[in-house]
Motif scaffolding. Sequence first.
Motif: not given
Length: 340
Positions: A234-245, A314-322
């Motif tokens: 499960y990847i946070h949508v904002s981390d995914l959006a940042h990957a597109h930039v 790319w470095t995820p900022q929201h890699d936490d399920l909660d």
Amino acid sequence: MTATVGFKDRHTILVTGGAGYIGSHAVLALKDAGWKVAVIDNLVTGFAWAVPGDVPFYQGDIADGDLLARILSEQNIGGILHFAGSVVVPESVSDPLKYYSNNTAKSRSLIESAIQGGVKHFIFSSTAATYGTPDIDGPIGETTPQVPINPYGTSKLMTEWMLRDCAAAHDFNYCALRYFNVAGADPQARTGQSTAGATHLIKVAVEAALGKRDNVTVFGTDFDTPDGTGVRDYIHVSDLAHAHVLALEALIAEPSRSHTLNCGYGHGYSVLEVLDAIDRVTNRKITRVLAGRRAGDPASLTADNKAIRQSLGWTPQHDDLDTIVSHALAWERHLGERAG
């Protein structure tokens, strides 16, 4: 990147499906990074209110060549982020022609419009479903054979092939980002998953937690996983959006190079672990209904994400399920307030 700075001054980025879930987050990520943005969406599953008021919006179909030519000219489009398409795996099994139309044939038309209009950079919303059910133990790398087991995955793979061949034939590069399971919502609650009848597990579960559904159905309890339920990355949508930039910047910086990259965290959670997290965050117990497997569902899908970290930084900022659950819950409450 110097090339990116100059490009940003001259060009606008077109986001297809920019009124939808992931597309609307990409619009925000682009704007936050200082890009000029335009959106095309047919509003079949998207919402006009999800497009910021200062973003030019065109309601229409990506296969409408005349409309695309007008947008590319009017907005001086230099790159396209392509999110428009259909995404429900079971529906693709029951209605494959819809998926080959929306995801393959219309993507072909869009790519043709882009090349004819002189757009040189294209980012494609692909999927881990192109891998099917890999016979490997552990995270899936980009070189894993692509053997999709449902029309959704096949329809996306065919578009990857078209992009590959067009990049070889034209002055054009692309990045295909293979998403794993996208979840959560903008941390500032500016947008989120809003589609009625959505099938994404976390969306469905937060609806149940807020009383919008009576229960959550667990499809399959006999998978070869630790608790028998399907495991997803499960990847946070904002981390995914940042990957597109970051992908856009990489394409502009190296116009002769294209990329195909996984978008995931490199680890997964089972259906029951996700439901446990939602129970934990909401301090209430969701009713769970156990059912058989859905057609086309693999047991486990997690990403090997070394390539996207290395290629894009790319470095995820929201890699936490909660955290993912909390943001999805906040957005779901916001939707309830809108409806009220």
